[in-house]
Design a protein around this motif. Structure first.
Motif, mmCIF file in Angstrom:
data_model
loop_
_atom_site.group_PDB
_atom_site.id
_atom_site.type_symbol
_atom_site.label_atom_id
_atom_site.label_comp_id
_atom_site.label_asym_id
_atom_site.label_seq_id
_atom_site.Cartn_x
_atom_site.Cartn_y
_atom_site.Cartn_z
ATOM 1 N N TYR A 127 0.837 -1.205 0.000
ATOM 2 C CA TYR A 127 0.000 0.000 0.000
ATOM 3 C C TYR A 127 0.874 1.258 0.000
ATOM 4 O O TYR A 127 0.536 2.263 -0.648
ATOM 5 C CB TYR A 127 -0.933 0.005 1.210
ATOM 6 C CG TYR A 127 -2.155 -0.863 1.026
ATOM 7 C CD1 TYR A 127 -3.108 -0.555 0.070
ATOM 8 C CD2 TYR A 127 -2.374 -1.994 1.818
ATOM 9 C CE1 TYR A 127 -4.231 -1.350 -0.112
ATOM 10 C CE2 TYR A 127 -3.494 -2.793 1.652
ATOM 11 C CZ TYR A 127 -4.421 -2.464 0.680
ATOM 12 O OH TYR A 127 -5.530 -3.257 0.503
ATOM 13 N N TYR A 128 1.965 1.206 0.728
ATOM 14 C CA TYR A 128 2.902 2.331 0.753
ATOM 15 C C TYR A 128 3.475 2.582 -0.644
ATOM 16 O O TYR A 128 3.537 3.728 -1.107
ATOM 17 C CB TYR A 128 4.024 2.023 1.746
ATOM 18 C CG TYR A 128 5.127 3.055 1.804
ATOM 19 C CD1 TYR A 128 4.899 4.329 2.307
ATOM 20 C CD2 TYR A 128 6.415 2.735 1.364
ATOM 21 C CE1 TYR A 128 5.923 5.274 2.366
ATOM 22 C CE2 TYR A 128 7.441 3.666 1.425
ATOM 23 C CZ TYR A 128 7.188 4.936 1.925
ATOM 24 O OH TYR A 128 8.197 5.866 1.982
ATOM 25 N N MET A 129 3.860 1.522 -1.337
ATOM 26 C CA MET A 129 4.395 1.647 -2.690
ATOM 27 C C MET A 129 3.328 2.145 -3.658
ATOM 28 O O MET A 129 3.645 2.859 -4.623
ATOM 29 C CB MET A 129 4.952 0.306 -3.175
ATOM 30 C CG MET A 129 6.267 -0.106 -2.538
ATOM 31 S SD MET A 129 7.586 1.134 -2.769
ATOM 32 C CE MET A 129 7.685 1.217 -4.561
ATOM 33 N N ARG A 130 2.078 1.817 -3.394
ATOM 34 C CA ARG A 130 1.008 2.341 -4.263
ATOM 35 C C ARG A 130 0.934 3.862 -4.122
ATOM 36 O O ARG A 130 0.776 4.588 -5.109
ATOM 37 C CB ARG A 130 -0.334 1.706 -3.904
ATOM 38 C CG ARG A 130 -1.387 1.851 -4.998
ATOM 39 C CD ARG A 130 -2.698 1.171 -4.632
ATOM 40 N NE ARG A 130 -3.503 0.901 -5.802
ATOM 41 C CZ ARG A 130 -4.202 1.819 -6.482
ATOM 42 N NH1 ARG A 130 -4.180 3.080 -6.090
ATOM 43 N NH2 ARG A 130 -4.910 1.490 -7.552
ATOM 44 N N THR B 208 3.965 5.376 -5.866
ATOM 45 C CA THR B 208 3.852 5.302 -7.324
ATOM 46 C C THR B 208 2.900 6.366 -7.850
ATOM 47 O O THR B 208 3.195 7.052 -8.843
ATOM 48 C CB THR B 208 3.388 3.901 -7.755
ATOM 49 O OG1 THR B 208 4.317 2.917 -7.277
ATOM 50 C CG2 THR B 208 3.287 3.786 -9.264
ATOM 51 N N ASN B 209 1.755 6.532 -7.190
ATOM 52 C CA ASN B 209 0.812 7.575 -7.610
ATOM 53 C C ASN B 209 1.385 8.963 -7.382
ATOM 54 O O ASN B 209 1.177 9.870 -8.194
ATOM 55 C CB ASN B 209 -0.515 7.428 -6.854
ATOM 56 C CG ASN B 209 -1.468 6.468 -7.535
ATOM 57 O OD1 ASN B 209 -1.654 6.526 -8.744
ATOM 58 N ND2 ASN B 209 -2.070 5.576 -6.772
ATOM 59 N N ASP C 98 -4.229 6.328 -0.827
ATOM 60 C CA ASP C 98 -3.374 5.167 -0.544
ATOM 61 C C ASP C 98 -2.691 5.307 0.810
ATOM 62 O O ASP C 98 -2.682 4.370 1.618
ATOM 63 C CB ASP C 98 -2.316 5.009 -1.637
ATOM 64 C CG ASP C 98 -2.908 4.630 -2.981
ATOM 65 O OD1 ASP C 98 -3.954 3.963 -3.000
ATOM 66 O OD2 ASP C 98 -2.323 5.012 -4.010
ATOM 67 N N PHE C 99 -2.113 6.474 1.068
ATOM 68 C CA PHE C 99 -1.424 6.699 2.344
ATOM 69 C C PHE C 99 -2.416 6.715 3.507
ATOM 70 O O PHE C 99 -2.112 6.210 4.596
ATOM 71 C CB PHE C 99 -0.636 8.005 2.300
ATOM 72 C CG PHE C 99 0.546 7.976 1.384
ATOM 73 C CD1 PHE C 99 1.434 6.906 1.401
ATOM 74 C CD2 PHE C 99 0.783 9.019 0.496
ATOM 75 C CE1 PHE C 99 2.530 6.867 0.551
ATOM 76 C CE2 PHE C 99 1.876 8.988 -0.353
ATOM 77 C CZ PHE C 99 2.753 7.927 -0.326
ATOM 78 N N ASP C 100 -3.590 7.264 3.259
ATOM 79 C CA ASP C 100 -4.624 7.301 4.299
ATOM 80 C C ASP C 100 -5.066 5.879 4.672
ATOM 81 O O ASP C 100 -5.241 5.555 5.848
ATOM 82 C CB ASP C 100 -5.817 8.117 3.813
ATOM 83 C CG ASP C 100 -6.869 8.327 4.896
ATOM 84 O OD1 ASP C 100 -6.513 8.826 5.986
ATOM 85 O OD2 ASP C 100 -8.050 7.990 4.661
ATOM 86 N N ARG C 101 -5.211 5.027 3.658
ATOM 87 C CA ARG C 101 -5.591 3.623 3.897
ATOM 88 C C ARG C 101 -4.508 2.908 4.693
ATOM 89 O O ARG C 101 -4.794 2.134 5.610
ATOM 90 C CB ARG C 101 -5.824 2.913 2.567
ATOM 91 C CG ARG C 101 -6.261 1.454 2.705
ATOM 92 C CD ARG C 101 -6.359 0.799 1.339
ATOM 93 N NE ARG C 101 -7.264 1.511 0.457
ATOM 94 C CZ ARG C 101 -7.382 1.245 -0.846
ATOM 95 N NH1 ARG C 101 -6.638 0.302 -1.404
ATOM 96 N NH2 ARG C 101 -8.232 1.921 -1.583
ATOM 97 N N LEU C 102 -3.256 3.164 4.336
ATOM 98 C CA LEU C 102 -2.135 2.553 5.050
ATOM 99 C C LEU C 102 -2.156 2.946 6.521
ATOM 100 O O LEU C 102 -2.039 2.093 7.409
ATOM 101 C CB LEU C 102 -0.812 2.996 4.409
ATOM 102 C CG LEU C 102 0.470 2.716 5.208
ATOM 103 C CD1 LEU C 102 0.698 1.217 5.343
ATOM 104 C CD2 LEU C 102 1.666 3.388 4.552
ATOM 105 N N MET D 98 1.371 12.797 3.180
ATOM 106 C CA MET D 98 -0.026 13.248 3.126
ATOM 107 C C MET D 98 -0.125 14.747 3.352
ATOM 108 O O MET D 98 -0.950 15.426 2.731
ATOM 109 C CB MET D 98 -0.868 12.499 4.163
ATOM 110 C CG MET D 98 -1.218 11.076 3.759
ATOM 111 S SD MET D 98 -2.255 10.257 4.999
ATOM 112 C CE MET D 98 -3.816 11.110 4.745
ATOM 113 N N GLN D 99 0.732 15.285 4.233
ATOM 114 C CA GLN D 99 0.722 16.726 4.460
ATOM 115 C C GLN D 99 1.148 17.477 3.197
ATOM 116 O O GLN D 99 0.539 18.489 2.831
ATOM 117 C CB GLN D 99 1.658 17.085 5.621
ATOM 118 C CG GLN D 99 1.608 18.557 6.013
ATOM 119 C CD GLN D 99 0.213 19.007 6.417
ATOM 120 O OE1 GLN D 99 -0.433 18.383 7.273
ATOM 121 N NE2 GLN D 99 -0.269 20.074 5.805
#
Length: 253
Positions: free
Chosen positions: A113-116, A119-120, A150-154, A171-172
């Motif tokens: 998930y972090y790599m997703r 990548t985005n 993605d980061f929020d889900r992680l 995210m910030q």
């Protein structure tokens, strides 16, 4: 003269095709007949040398020939990283989604998930613009929005992950980027004298991205738009907030 140049060009093109074909043949020969362990060792060597395109070719061969081999999940994880290093967003996301679908409980799923997100986020960056210090916060924010999700889900699913702290910082950054995009949209509405749309868009910055550097700009746009709309009370309320938080605002001078 033209015929001679054309003939030379055809010869060069033919030689290039032959060279590519020969090179591909050598690569195929280099991969054929090797055990899963041999192929994986070769891919790791390529990764360590930074030759990610060669690593991907080896990993893809390994993944297709030995889909249930001893290194099957690590092969997929390595491909995700290699595609990221190659800036191949489409292949990276496709392999990430495939991994999540096939291995939802894998111990390294937080990394995926972090790599997703990475990548985005990479897809949203324009290296040339950064190098030339060109502001392009008005570009399509879809990749930035996807990275934020993605980061929020992680963070929500794996709060104790070793990637969580870095994801929070990213995210910030993404909040600032998305807030600035909304400011650009609001400024466009102002140019079009679409005052109501400008006020609504600026208000969305206050609601969705509070505490970002774009907050002051959002308040100023709201004050200007309310003034043009004849909403004197709303304008005064906004100016009061600006005075309390941004006493040096040009709007107060």
């Amino acid at each position: 003269m033209y015929k001679l140049a054309k003939g030379a060009a055809l010869v060069l093109f033919s030689l290039a095709l032959t060279a590519c074909s020969t090179s591909k043949g050598f690569e195929d020969e280099d991969l054929s007949g090797k055990s899963p362990e041999g192929l994986y060792a070769q891919s790791r060597t390529s990764m360590e040398l930074g030759n990610y395109s060669k690593a991907v070719r080896t990993l893809e061969a390994l993944d297709s020939r030995y889909p249930f081999g001893p290194h099957k999940t690590q092969v997929q994880l390595d491909m995700i990283f290699a595609y990221y290093k190659m800036d191949d967003v489409a292949s990276g996301i496709a392999n990430i989604d495939r991994f999540i679908r096939l291995n939802p409980t894998h111990p390294d799923i937080d990394y995926v998930y972090y790599m997703r997100g990475l990548t985005n986020m990479q897809a949203d960056n324009y290296l040339f613009h950064d190098m030339m210090n060109i502001d392009r916060t008005d570009r399509d924010p879809k990749n930035a929005q996807d990275a934020f999700k993605d980061f929020d889900r992680l963070i929500k699913s794996y709060p104790n992950s070793k990637y969580t702290a870095d994801a929070q910082q990213r995210m910030q950054y993404l909040k600032n980027r998305l807030a600035q995009y909304s400011i650009k949209v609001a400024e466009y509405y102002i140019k079009m004298e679409a005052w109501s749309a400008a006020a609504v868009r600026a208000q969305s910055v206050m609601e969705q991205f509070p505490g970002t550097p774009a907050t002051e700009q959002a308040l100023e746009i709201m004050a200007q738009a309310y003034g043009e709309l004849g909403q004197e009370q709303l304008q005064q309320n906004t100016l009061t907030v600006i005075a309390a938080n941004y006493p040096d605002s040009d709007l107060l001078k």
